[in-house]
Design an enzyme around this catalytic site. Structure first.
Site, PDB file in Angstrom:
ATOM      1  N   GLY A  68      44.289  51.629  34.065  1.00  0.00           N
ATOM      2  CA  GLY A  68      44.544  51.971  32.092  1.00  0.00           C
ATOM      3  C   GLY A  68      43.054  52.220  31.588  1.00  0.00           C
ATOM      4  O   GLY A  68      42.419  53.131  31.543  1.00  0.00           O
TER       5      GLY A  68
ATOM      6  N   SER B 171      45.923  46.735  36.086  1.00  0.00           N
ATOM      7  CA  SER B 171      45.953  45.671  36.734  1.00  0.00           C
ATOM      8  C   SER B 171      45.379  44.621  35.646  1.00  0.00           C
ATOM      9  O   SER B 171      45.187  44.653  34.550  1.00  0.00           O
ATOM     10  CB  SER B 171      44.234  45.392  37.705  1.00  0.00           C
ATOM     11  OG  SER B 171      44.085  44.283  37.967  1.00  0.00           O
TER      12      SER B 171
ATOM     13  N   VAL C 138      32.880  48.146  24.038  1.00  0.00           N
ATOM     14  CA  VAL C 138      32.277  47.116  23.457  1.00  0.00           C
ATOM     15  C   VAL C 138      32.419  48.174  21.706  1.00  0.00           C
ATOM     16  O   VAL C 138      31.180  47.635  21.008  1.00  0.00           O
ATOM     17  CB  VAL C 138      31.027  47.152  23.353  1.00  0.00           C
ATOM     18  CG1 VAL C 138      30.364  45.506  25.479  1.00  0.00           C
ATOM     19  CG2 VAL C 138      29.713  48.198  23.943  1.00  0.00           C
TER      20      VAL C 138
ATOM     21  N   LYS D 207      32.075  59.853  11.960  1.00  0.00           N
ATOM     22  CA  LYS D 207      30.267  60.006  12.508  1.00  0.00           C
ATOM     23  C   LYS D 207      30.238  61.580  12.287  1.00  0.00           C
ATOM     24  O   LYS D 207      31.343  62.521  12.858  1.00  0.00           O
ATOM     25  CB  LYS D 207      30.917  59.648  14.080  1.00  0.00           C
ATOM     26  CG  LYS D 207      29.430  59.925  14.718  1.00  0.00           C
ATOM     27  CD  LYS D 207      29.217  59.763  16.006  1.00  0.00           C
ATOM     28  CE  LYS D 207      28.036  59.961  17.471  1.00  0.00           C
ATOM     29  NZ  LYS D 207      28.368  59.797  18.353  1.00  0.00           N
TER      30      LYS D 207
ATOM     31  N   VAL E  32      45.784  46.771  42.660  1.00  0.00           N
ATOM     32  CA  VAL E  32      46.131  47.879  42.995  1.00  0.00           C
ATOM     33  C   VAL E  32      44.799  47.131  44.069  1.00  0.00           C
ATOM     34  O   VAL E  32      43.324  47.049  43.495  1.00  0.00           O
ATOM     35  CB  VAL E  32      46.099  48.810  43.256  1.00  0.00           C
ATOM     36  CG1 VAL E  32      45.070  50.260  44.429  1.00  0.00           C
ATOM     37  CG2 VAL E  32      46.958  49.784  42.146  1.00  0.00           C
TER      38      VAL E  32
ATOM     39  N   LEU F 164      34.427  56.048  34.531  1.00  0.00           N
ATOM     40  CA  LEU F 164      33.676  55.349  35.072  1.00  0.00           C
ATOM     41  C   LEU F 164      33.518  55.341  36.620  1.00  0.00           C
ATOM     42  O   LEU F 164      33.147  56.110  37.340  1.00  0.00           O
ATOM     43  CB  LEU F 164      33.335  53.883  34.882  1.00  0.00           C
ATOM     44  CG  LEU F 164      33.327  53.624  33.362  1.00  0.00           C
ATOM     45  CD1 LEU F 164      33.139  51.806  33.369  1.00  0.00           C
ATOM     46  CD2 LEU F 164      32.294  54.222  33.024  1.00  0.00           C
TER      47      LEU F 164
ATOM     48  N   THR G  91      28.821  60.449  25.106  1.00  0.00           N
ATOM     49  CA  THR G  91      29.450  61.488  26.446  1.00  0.00           C
ATOM     50  C   THR G  91      30.345  60.918  26.866  1.00  0.00           C
ATOM     51  O   THR G  91      31.400  62.113  27.721  1.00  0.00           O
ATOM     52  CB  THR G  91      28.397  62.345  27.344  1.00  0.00           C
ATOM     53  OG1 THR G  91      27.997  60.776  27.876  1.00  0.00           O
ATOM     54  CG2 THR G  91      27.515  62.633  26.325  1.00  0.00           C
TER      55      THR G  91
ATOM     56  N   TYR H  16      27.863  72.682  26.635  1.00  0.00           N
ATOM     57  CA  TYR H  16      27.207  71.750  27.065  1.00  0.00           C
ATOM     58  C   TYR H  16      27.157  71.385  25.331  1.00  0.00           C
ATOM     59  O   TYR H  16      27.516  70.006  24.466  1.00  0.00           O
ATOM     60  CB  TYR H  16      26.346  71.594  28.185  1.00  0.00           C
ATOM     61  CG  TYR H  16      27.004  72.051  29.357  1.00  0.00           C
ATOM     62  CD1 TYR H  16      27.824  72.230  29.214  1.00  0.00           C
ATOM     63  CD2 TYR H  16      25.797  72.976  29.951  1.00  0.00           C
ATOM     64  CE1 TYR H  16      28.832  72.122  31.101  1.00  0.00           C
ATOM     65  CE2 TYR H  16      25.847  72.843  31.170  1.00  0.00           C
ATOM     66  CZ  TYR H  16      27.206  73.166  31.644  1.00  0.00           C
ATOM     67  OH  TYR H  16      28.243  73.972  32.410  1.00  0.00           O
ATOM     68  N   TYR H  17      25.858  71.570  25.148  1.00  0.00           N
ATOM     69  CA  TYR H  17      25.024  71.402  23.819  1.00  0.00           C
ATOM     70  C   TYR H  17      24.485  73.001  23.124  1.00  0.00           C
ATOM     71  O   TYR H  17      24.458  73.910  23.943  1.00  0.00           O
ATOM     72  CB  TYR H  17      24.162  70.424  24.005  1.00  0.00           C
ATOM     73  CG  TYR H  17      24.760  69.132  24.026  1.00  0.00           C
ATOM     74  CD1 TYR H  17      24.334  68.558  22.895  1.00  0.00           C
ATOM     75  CD2 TYR H  17      24.160  68.693  25.321  1.00  0.00           C
ATOM     76  CE1 TYR H  17      25.028  67.026  23.629  1.00  0.00           C
ATOM     77  CE2 TYR H  17      24.885  67.528  25.864  1.00  0.00           C
ATOM     78  CZ  TYR H  17      25.646  66.479  24.677  1.00  0.00           C
ATOM     79  OH  TYR H  17      25.299  65.220  24.949  1.00  0.00           O
TER      80      TYR H  17
END
Length: 506
Positions: free
Chosen positions: A15, A42, A50, A81, A188, A336, A347, A445-446
């Site tokens: 999740g 899980s 954070v 922002k 899992v 991740l 990013t 990209y930028y």
């Protein structure tokens, strides 16, 4: 499975922000096609969140799903922002701090003046070429204004957000269920493959097997499917990006709220400060080659004045790099599990969003063939490598040399990609950087304004000669006019904190 017409069941393993963002985008893409989307989350694996910042792409995500800011922002303690201040990255006189702007429509008038002055400074003329004075978003931050213009002001501002990542995941969870996504709480533990190497099913700690046609791996750094099952090669960025750990520590929020992230250079990395509506999120991203976790926490506590240790700190490990194939067999890695860049330019969610959005385009084409997977992987790898180069450029342009960390990050061209070498070479030769970015197809990209802000903000200039009296006079007048123009533009925006409070009351 070679085409999308055979796709009936999608299972998302994990999740958090990545899993639920994937669920939302895929549910929106496949709404009329009868595909079942199930998230397996899980109960024992925590969310790595954070207090985070975003790029302006997150606004496009919510707009595409017709979710109003007044609905999601108060539930995630979110703030606006308008850009990022980099403090202490350069030791060059006059360049100790600079602001990286998020663009506004007003920039079409002011950015050309900035770029013109940058090129004059690259030619050695002593004129002001720092980005701070040329962009409306800087004045919004300076005056702590929300980037929402009044109705009578016809120019809009581009902006991102700060938010609590754990709360954002919960919000997206709720919205995904409203849109028909299925949800199961289970842990899992492994996956099994069929004769062709595709994932046939994932298996839970309760002994249940869950089969699907397509699996989305949002299992975090454990990368349960893309790595542990499919053994997809990993491309490390550790040779050019040293930071591999972080320590986070919240502090109270008082007074007005500036709509910016602050990145402050530290001895062995950099610290972030992110304002939420209820607290500051603070953290220190550092390299374990140069200091340990205790040293990093002590340095951060000194910076924040939190020496009594009453507020516990969170320590995180980071795996910097990307997988070689984000779409491998019948598995797409997102978040991740697919890779990670230190959060210097916020990013993480952007790359998650782009990964799923690009995959949704391939779903629409209906082609699941090997050439399609290859094209997809090339495109996503381009986004990761392009963002890597922009982050590397921060370290290569820094003039700090007070620790071995910064000296080893020095600005030699060794270790940089050919793409980044081309950008540096163009800049140092005072050539047209915009043309070089177009030549390399890097503006996706930028944008050019970001590259000019970085290079000029760090003071990457040759020694300057004294401007002539005519040049100095003309520049002083132009700068005064620019600041007055932007000051008057900023009058059309309201107090950031007040706007956020009004959202809560709706």
């Amino acid at each position: 499975m070679k085409n999308a017409s055979e796709l009936k069941d999608i299972v998302i393993v994990g999740g958090g922000s990545a899993g639920w963002m994937s669920a939302m985008i895929l549910a929106d893409t496949l709404a009329a096609k009868g595909v079942t989307i199930t998230v397996l989350e899980s109960p024992t694996v925590g969310v790595i969140g954070v207090g985070e910042g975003s790029t302006p792409a997150l606004k496009r995500f919510f707009d595409s799903l017709n979710i109003a800011e007044s609905e999601w922002m108060p539930q995630c303690n979110a703030t606006f922002k308008s850009g990022i201040t980099f403090d202490g990255w350069s030791t060059k006189p006059g360049f100790g701090k600079y602001f990286h702007q998020f663009s506004t429509m007003v920039d079409k008038l002011t950015q050309p003046v900035f770029i013109s002055n940058v090129h004059a400074r690259l030619q050695g003329v002593d004129v002001d070429a720092r980005p701070d004075d040329y962009f409306l978003s800087r004045l919004l931050v300076e005056n702590k204004l929300a980037p929402l213009a009044g109705e009578s002001f016809p120019f809009t501002a581009t902006y991102g957000y700060h938010f609590d990542a754990a709360l954002l995941g919960k919000f997206l969870h709720k919205k995904a269920l409203e849109r028909g996504v299925r949800y199961r709480v289970c842990h899992v533990t492994r996956a099994t493959q069929d004769a062709d190497g595709n994932i046939a099913a994932v298996h839970t700690s309760d002994g249940e097997a869950v089969a699907a046609d397509l699996f989305i791996d949002c299992s975090g750094f454990s990368a349960l499917l893309i790595d542990k099952t499919l053994k997809t090669p990993f491309v490390s960025y550790s040779d050019v990006l040293f930071n591999d750990a972080a320590v986070a520590l919240p502090t109270p929020l008082e007074g007005p709220i500036a709509p910016q992230t602050v990145s402050t250079a530290m001895k062995y990395g950099w610290a972030w400060q992110i304002p939420l509506t209820n607290r500051y999120g603070n953290g220190y991203v550092y390299s374990t080659r140069y200091c340990d976790a205790d040293q990093a926490e002590t340095e951060l506590r000194h910076k924040l004045g939190q020496l009594d240790g009453s507020t516990p700190a969170r320590h995180l490990k980071m795996k910097i790099g990307r997988v070689a194939q984000h779409w491998n067999k019948n598995c797409v890695a997102v978040g991740l599990s697919q890779g990670f860049l230190e959060p210097l330019e916020a990013t993480a969610l952007y790359l998650t969003q782009m990964t799923v959005a690009i995959f949704a385009l391939f779903l629409d084409k209906g082609d699941f063939s090997e050439p399609a997977r290859h094209a997809y992987n090339q495109e996503v790898n381009g986004f990761f490598d392009g963002h890597r180069d922009y982050i590397v450029a921060h370290f290569k342009t820094s003039s700090r040399a007070d620790t071995a960390y910064w000296r080893d990050n020095a600005s030699e061209l060794d270790g940089m990609s050919d793409s980044l070498k081309g950008i540096f070479g163009t800049w140092l030769q005072a050539k047209d950087l915009s043309a070089e970015l177009v030549r390399q197809d890097l503006e996706r990209y930028y944008p050019v304004g970001s590259w000019y802000a970085l290079m000029a903000g760090m003071g990457v200039f040759p020694a300057a000669r004294m401007a002539s009296a005519q040049e100095a006079s003309g520049h002083a007048e132009q700068r005064a006019q620019m600041r007055e123009f932007l000051r008057r533009c900023a009058l059309n925006f309201r107090d950031h904190k007040l706007v956020l409070q009004e959202m809560v009351g709706r």
